[in-house]
Design a protein around this motif. Structure first.
Motif, short mmCIF file in Angstrom:
data_model
loop_
_atom_site.label_atom_id
_atom_site.label_comp_id
_atom_site.label_asym_id
_atom_site.label_seq_id
_atom_site.Cartn_x
_atom_site.Cartn_y
_atom_site.Cartn_z
N PRO A 16 0.78 -1.23 0.00
CA PRO A 16 0.00 0.00 0.00
C PRO A 16 0.82 1.29 0.00
O PRO A 16 0.38 2.30 -0.54
CB PRO A 16 -0.84 -0.11 1.28
N GLU A 67 0.00 4.98 -1.72
CA GLU A 67 -0.38 5.97 -0.69
C GLU A 67 0.50 7.21 -0.78
O GLU A 67 0.01 8.34 -0.71
CB GLU A 67 -0.27 5.35 0.70
N VAL A 95 -4.69 2.85 1.94
CA VAL A 95 -5.18 1.87 0.97
C VAL A 95 -5.73 0.64 1.70
O VAL A 95 -5.12 0.15 2.66
CB VAL A 95 -4.06 1.48 0.01
N VAL A 142 -8.85 -2.96 -4.85
CA VAL A 142 -8.21 -2.04 -3.90
C VAL A 142 -8.98 -0.73 -3.85
O VAL A 142 -9.45 -0.23 -4.87
CB VAL A 142 -6.74 -1.79 -4.31
N ALA A 187 -9.48 3.12 -1.14
CA ALA A 187 -8.70 4.00 -0.26
C ALA A 187 -9.59 4.92 0.57
O ALA A 187 -10.65 5.36 0.11
CB ALA A 187 -7.73 4.84 -1.08
N VAL A 224 -5.72 10.29 -7.21
CA VAL A 224 -5.77 8.83 -7.27
C VAL A 224 -5.25 8.33 -8.62
O VAL A 224 -4.49 7.36 -8.70
CB VAL A 224 -7.21 8.33 -7.01
N ASN A 237 -2.24 5.80 -9.25
CA ASN A 237 -2.42 4.54 -9.98
C ASN A 237 -1.37 4.32 -11.06
O ASN A 237 -1.12 3.18 -11.47
CB ASN A 237 -3.82 4.48 -10.59
N GLU A 291 -3.41 -3.55 -8.85
CA GLU A 291 -3.08 -2.88 -7.59
C GLU A 291 -3.69 -1.49 -7.48
O GLU A 291 -3.57 -0.84 -6.45
CB GLU A 291 -1.56 -2.75 -7.45
N SER A 292 -4.32 -1.03 -8.54
CA SER A 292 -4.80 0.35 -8.58
C SER A 292 -6.06 0.54 -7.73
O SER A 292 -6.84 -0.37 -7.53
CB SER A 292 -5.10 0.76 -10.03
N VAL A 293 -6.22 1.76 -7.25
CA VAL A 293 -7.37 2.11 -6.42
C VAL A 293 -8.59 2.33 -7.32
O VAL A 293 -8.57 3.21 -8.20
CB VAL A 293 -7.07 3.38 -5.59
N PHE A 311 -12.72 5.36 -3.71
CA PHE A 311 -12.17 6.02 -2.53
C PHE A 311 -13.29 6.69 -1.75
O PHE A 311 -14.37 6.95 -2.28
CB PHE A 311 -11.10 7.04 -2.91
#
Length: 594
Positions: free
Chosen positions: A472, A476, A490, A498, A500, A541, A545, A552-554, A557
């Motif tokens: 994370p 972050e 995260v 994922v 946040a 964000v 990313n 793994e990307s957000v 949120f």
């Protein structure tokens, strides 16, 4: 298993300890300015000779009050001259200092004092003294509480009048490098703090090698620093001892809100910082420029500074000319905000980011990003003059070996690395193997040149329901680099994707509202679902990313109205996220993301 070891630049004598530095300085440079301390609004000089005399007088008082060799003495104070005076006086008396954060709760103070078996504590003021008194009944070993803002120093000086200087000399010279110097309790993101035992050898080795390795910063003519990060943290302690060792002039400051005014007067040549402070400097300058109608000038200057740093010796004539123009228009003013003489900074505690590293170097302030822990006596890896690679935390400090375990964990070994936790053998055995390698809990990579890059924290790795491992901290740090974002946490362990939790920077929020036509009185809570605010945070964000893979990307949120800080318990004193506390208190918000 990749390993890099760097031989030491200094050797440690077979006898003596940290207090000897003070006495050596007074003999070899008796008129040198060791400190500048603020008294009645004026910064006044303290020479090496004066400091030695004060250390002796306070040490005599400690002896007279019954403080024996190896006894633990707590220091519960914000940064001030007296903090360092007591630190060295405790060492001169052969005793052990135990720093305590001023933000500590009464329960935390009780634990540290009780676990360490401290027989005395020095409190800065009445409020901190009261915290100690609240738990004093649970501390049978505690015999003395001295208060700095009343008579801690003068009272001990008076108490020691009947004690000979020779007693302090005997105590000081009886110390060996392997004697205990300090117990620093890890602020800890989970569980009770552990007491990290650091010997005189640990500090002499780590700090001595850092001073030599970063010679242009510590040892240049007129070198000075205003220390504003807490001395209770090992990072601040390293610079305290380093400044005294290098005979750089040291000043103390505790109130970050009034820091800029005092930097302008003190005019340090180097500073110790964390990324959060450097980001604040950049974002504040950018905000001021944009508000003053000079957005294009500042943004062009920032781009030029970054390009100039990236180009290095390859900078062409056109870039050099642009840089010279912006130096007069922009960079000189930024340097002036830090006192006008700052040429170097040490940054640690979190990732600074390649862009900001290049920005500050282009402005004329080289930031040496490093990595270390309380257990490694602060920096064990650091960028340095001539050995500088933005985006990494540098090469191993001389006298230190670094290796990457098969699972990616960073391991350290050397004279600067601790050998045990205080009264906690199970934790010691878990952290240090039979060959002396300390497992840090952090993940990293060593490149072909021996530079270390931090990739995450072992215990913080999230595993999505699809089996993807996510570190994370990488994303972050990128999200939090946006000026509107305060902190990003995260989440997504065991989930399909994922997400946040994001807090908003209150200062920048005030300015941002003026740029998008929001009511000045509008709060973060009122605008948490506002399309403009959501769009701006989405840009942060999206930028974050870019640093990670799609898996793994957000994806989602949630904006929180609550700020994360040490005062409300969501950050450690060193500004690290307390994940378990946040996840517990904001469990509903996390659930709403899935």
């Amino acid at each position: 298993m990749r390993e890099v070891a760097v031989p030491p630049l200094t050797t440690i004598a077979d006898s003596g300890g940290l207090a000897d530095i003070v006495f050596t300085n007074a003999v070899e440079a008796p008129g040198a300015t060791a400190f500048r301390r603020k008294i009645d609004g004026t910064w006044r000089e303290v020479t090496t000779t004066q400091f030695r005399a004060e250390v002796v007088e306070v040490a005599k008082g400690l002896v007279a009050k019954g403080i024996g060799p190896g006894d633990r003495v707590g220091i519960l104070s914000a940064n001030c001259y007296e903090w360092t005076l007591f630190d060295f006086a405790i060492w001169a008396a052969g005793a052990v200092s135990v720093p305590i954060y001023v933000t500590s709760s009464a329960e935390q103070i009780e634990w540290i004092m009780s676990d360490s078996g401290a027989v005395a504590v020095v409190a800065e003021n009445g409020a901190l003294e009261a915290k100690v008194e609240d738990v004093r009944g649970k501390l049978p070993a505690l015999e003395h509480v001295w208060r700095i803002d009343t008579d801690a120093v003068s009272g001990l000086v008076s108490a020691g009048q009947g004690t000979s200087d020779d007693v302090v000399t005997e105590r000081r010279t009886a110390v060996t490098p392997d004697d205990l110097a300090t117990i620093i309790y890890t602020s800890g993101t989970t569980g009770r703090p552990k007491g990290v035992v650091l010997t005189h050898r640990n500090l002499l080795s780590a700090v001595g090698n850092a001073v030599e390795y970063l010679g242009p910063m510590f040892k240049s003519e007129g070198a000075s620093t205003l220390l504003f990060l807490p001395l209770a943290h090992v990072f601040g302690r390293m610079v305290e001892v380093g400044a005294v060792m290098a005979r750089a002039t040291l000043g103390h400051w505790a109130d970050v809100k009034t820091l800029t005014d005092n930097l302008a007067v003190f005019r340090p040549t180097f500073i110790l910082s964390v990324p959060y402070v450097l980001e604040k400097v950049y974002n504040g300058a950018r905000q001021k420029a944009h508000a003053g109608g000079k957005a294009k000038i500042f943004d062009a200057a920032a781009a030029t500074a970054i390009a100039f740093s990236e180009a290095g010796d390859r900078a062409g004539l056109g870039l050099k000319l642009k840089h010279a123009v912006f130096d007069r228009l922009v960079y000189s003013k930024l340097r002036a905000a830090l006192g006008g003489q700052v040429a170097h900074a040490i940054s640690g505690g979190a990732a600074l980011g390649t862009r900001l590293t290049h920005f500050f170097r282009g402005v004329g302030i080289t930031v040496f990003e490093g990595y270390g822990l309380t257990e490694s006596t602060a920096a064990s890896v650091v960028n340095a003059p001539g050995l500088f690679k933005p985006g990494t935390v540098g090469k191993p400090l001389p006298g230190t070996a670094v290796r990457i375990a098969p699972d990616g964990e960073i391991q350290l070994r050397g004279d600067g690395v601790f050998t045990r936790y205080w009264q906690n053998e199970p934790a010691t055995k878990e952290a240090i193997d039979g060959e002396g390698w300390f497992s840090t809990g952090d993940l990293g990579e060593l490149d072909t040149d021996g530079f270390l890059r931090i990739t995450g924290r072992k215990k913080e790795i999230l595993v999505t329901s699809g089996g993807k491992n996510v570190a994370p901290s990488v994303i972050e740090d990128r999200i939090a680099a946006h000026p509107l974002v305060g902190q990003a946490l995260v989440v997504g362990d065991g989930q399909k994707y994922v997400a946040a939790l994001i807090t908003i920077d209150a200062d920048y929020f005030t300015y941002w509202k003026t740029t998008v036509g929001k009511a000045p009185s509008a709060t973060i809570a009122e605008l948490a679902e506002d399309p403009d605010l959501l769009a701006e945070v989405q840009r942060a964000v999206d930028d974050g990313n870019q640093a990670v893979s799609t898996a793994e990307s957000v994806r989602k949120f949630r904006i929180l109205a609550t700020e994360f800080n040490p005062e409300n318990g969501y950050l450690t004193p060193s500004l690290k996220l307390k994940r378990s506390v946040i996840m517990k208190d904001f469990s509903e918000e996390v659930s709403s993301l899935y």
